[in-house]
Design a protein around this motif. Sequence first.
Motif, PDB file in Angstrom:
ATOM      1  N   LEU A 219      14.638 -19.706   5.675  1.00 55.09           N
ATOM      2  CA  LEU A 219      14.055 -19.022   6.852  1.00 55.09           C
ATOM      3  C   LEU A 219      14.807 -17.815   7.346  1.00 55.09           C
ATOM      4  O   LEU A 219      14.106 -16.973   7.805  1.00 55.09           O
ATOM      5  CB  LEU A 219      14.046 -20.187   7.924  1.00 55.09           C
ATOM      6  CG  LEU A 219      12.952 -21.236   7.771  1.00 55.09           C
ATOM      7  CD1 LEU A 219      13.396 -22.498   8.702  1.00 55.09           C
ATOM      8  CD2 LEU A 219      11.525 -20.710   7.655  1.00 55.09           C
ATOM      9  N   PHE A 220      16.023 -18.097   7.360  1.00 59.43           N
ATOM     10  CA  PHE A 220      16.967 -16.852   7.797  1.00 59.43           C
ATOM     11  C   PHE A 220      16.664 -15.553   7.109  1.00 59.43           C
ATOM     12  O   PHE A 220      16.398 -14.415   7.772  1.00 59.43           O
ATOM     13  CB  PHE A 220      18.377 -17.213   8.027  1.00 59.43           C
ATOM     14  CG  PHE A 220      19.123 -16.205   8.791  1.00 59.43           C
ATOM     15  CD1 PHE A 220      18.887 -15.714   9.999  1.00 59.43           C
ATOM     16  CD2 PHE A 220      20.456 -15.833   7.960  1.00 59.43           C
ATOM     17  CE1 PHE A 220      19.653 -14.815  10.777  1.00 59.43           C
ATOM     18  CE2 PHE A 220      21.132 -15.017   9.050  1.00 59.43           C
ATOM     19  CZ  PHE A 220      20.951 -14.454   9.955  1.00 59.43           C
ATOM     20  N   ARG A 221      16.626 -15.746   5.874  1.00 63.39           N
ATOM     21  CA  ARG A 221      16.506 -14.589   5.090  1.00 63.39           C
ATOM     22  C   ARG A 221      15.135 -14.058   5.213  1.00 63.39           C
ATOM     23  O   ARG A 221      14.932 -12.850   5.122  1.00 63.39           O
ATOM     24  CB  ARG A 221      16.821 -14.989   3.406  1.00 63.39           C
ATOM     25  CG  ARG A 221      18.311 -15.121   3.070  1.00 63.39           C
ATOM     26  CD  ARG A 221      18.427 -15.276   1.842  1.00 63.39           C
ATOM     27  NE  ARG A 221      17.961 -16.257   1.030  1.00 63.39           N
ATOM     28  CZ  ARG A 221      19.066 -17.582   0.915  1.00 63.39           C
ATOM     29  NH1 ARG A 221      20.144 -17.255   1.333  1.00 63.39           N
ATOM     30  NH2 ARG A 221      18.615 -18.727   0.461  1.00 63.39           N
ATOM     31  N   PHE A 222      14.015 -14.841   5.292  1.00 66.25           N
ATOM     32  CA  PHE A 222      12.634 -14.579   5.420  1.00 66.25           C
ATOM     33  C   PHE A 222      12.618 -13.691   6.848  1.00 66.25           C
ATOM     34  O   PHE A 222      11.632 -12.572   6.699  1.00 66.25           O
ATOM     35  CB  PHE A 222      11.987 -15.778   5.500  1.00 66.25           C
ATOM     36  CG  PHE A 222      10.222 -15.640   5.599  1.00 66.25           C
ATOM     37  CD1 PHE A 222       9.568 -14.730   4.648  1.00 66.25           C
ATOM     38  CD2 PHE A 222       9.682 -15.536   7.116  1.00 66.25           C
ATOM     39  CE1 PHE A 222       8.283 -14.372   5.019  1.00 66.25           C
ATOM     40  CE2 PHE A 222       8.585 -15.205   7.222  1.00 66.25           C
ATOM     41  CZ  PHE A 222       7.656 -14.637   6.332  1.00 66.25           C
ATOM     42  N   PHE A 223      13.318 -14.261   7.829  1.00 64.81           N
ATOM     43  CA  PHE A 223      13.347 -13.622   9.206  1.00 64.81           C
ATOM     44  C   PHE A 223      13.708 -12.209   9.107  1.00 64.81           C
ATOM     45  O   PHE A 223      13.102 -11.106   9.580  1.00 64.81           O
ATOM     46  CB  PHE A 223      14.047 -14.553  10.107  1.00 64.81           C
ATOM     47  CG  PHE A 223      14.306 -13.847  11.518  1.00 64.81           C
ATOM     48  CD1 PHE A 223      13.308 -13.527  12.401  1.00 64.81           C
ATOM     49  CD2 PHE A 223      15.586 -13.286  11.825  1.00 64.81           C
ATOM     50  CE1 PHE A 223      13.525 -12.977  13.570  1.00 64.81           C
ATOM     51  CE2 PHE A 223      15.943 -12.581  12.903  1.00 64.81           C
ATOM     52  CZ  PHE A 223      15.068 -12.661  13.975  1.00 64.81           C
ATOM     53  N   CYS A 224      14.870 -12.079   8.469  1.00 62.28           N
ATOM     54  CA  CYS A 224      15.649 -10.880   8.225  1.00 62.28           C
ATOM     55  C   CYS A 224      14.669  -9.712   7.610  1.00 62.28           C
ATOM     56  O   CYS A 224      14.913  -8.581   7.953  1.00 62.28           O
ATOM     57  CB  CYS A 224      17.033 -10.937   7.735  1.00 62.28           C
ATOM     58  SG  CYS A 224      18.269 -11.767   8.679  1.00 62.28           S
ATOM     59  N   LYS A 225      14.012 -10.382   6.631  1.00 60.83           N
ATOM     60  CA  LYS A 225      13.302  -9.474   5.600  1.00 60.83           C
ATOM     61  C   LYS A 225      12.084  -8.888   6.560  1.00 60.83           C
ATOM     62  O   LYS A 225      11.632  -7.715   6.454  1.00 60.83           O
ATOM     63  CB  LYS A 225      12.890 -10.151   4.522  1.00 60.83           C
ATOM     64  CG  LYS A 225      11.964  -9.481   3.569  1.00 60.83           C
ATOM     65  CD  LYS A 225      11.681  -9.975   2.294  1.00 60.83           C
ATOM     66  CE  LYS A 225      10.704  -9.142   1.436  1.00 60.83           C
ATOM     67  NZ  LYS A 225      10.271  -9.926   0.172  1.00 60.83           N
TER      68      LYS A 225
END
Length: 255
Positions: A219-225
């Motif tokens: 989720l965090f990587r998706f948010f940053c992207k």
Amino acid sequence: MEEKYLICEDSLEGIFTGIYEAYALREGHRHIHIQTEQQDPRLFAVCLPVQTDKTKAMKVARTIHGRLGQEAYLDICRAIASEDEEKGEAVYKTAVCGLAMKNGRQVMDNLADRYVHKVFELSRNTGNEIHHLTGFLRFQELENGILFARFAPKNNIVSFLAPHFADRLPLCNFLIFDEKRGIFAVHPAEKSWYLVTDAEISEESFGPYSEEEGEYQELFRFFCKKIAIKERKNLKLQRNMLPLRFQDYMIEFGK
């Protein structure tokens, strides 16, 4: 007079013990030097190994802290945490300079002295890395609930980071692993933190990451992207603000 090199352990206790022994020789300080490891042999020089003694180191620490003040003491501690090979000599001669002054608390203002200037530079470099990692260090939850962070800093700064996170996560069990030096900072919940080596504790014994950890990482990587603006992407500026050596250990840069 012959040159004497005191060869100390590469640690705060080791260098402080070397300073104690240098004063104990009672031969002045011009021809006495401190090294953290024996380098190329020097002609007509005597190398004296120094056995680390915590009692002697504590006496030196109290003297430096009392006579030179809290700020200078912290500068010296941060300089000792540096990987620079000349840090032992710089710290020793800075201590000598400060203790010889009428007001030793002004020693770090004496930047015309090359040893004081060296300690100032090493302290600043180490301090910058500590400052960066208070924001860049990433904890991950293990299956047993322990928070685990790994990194490989240039300087030996795990003992500076541990109290920072112990103050912010007092109710958590966490581990900070410096894999470059094989040192763990261990913080049991509601207790004081301490250091151990990878010879005393095995990373394999921690178990896998929790199931929730994997979900939150995704989720965090998706948010940053998703919040990134493609047109404003500037890798050169990003690497200035966040060097690549930190990115290797940050979740948002993982695959």
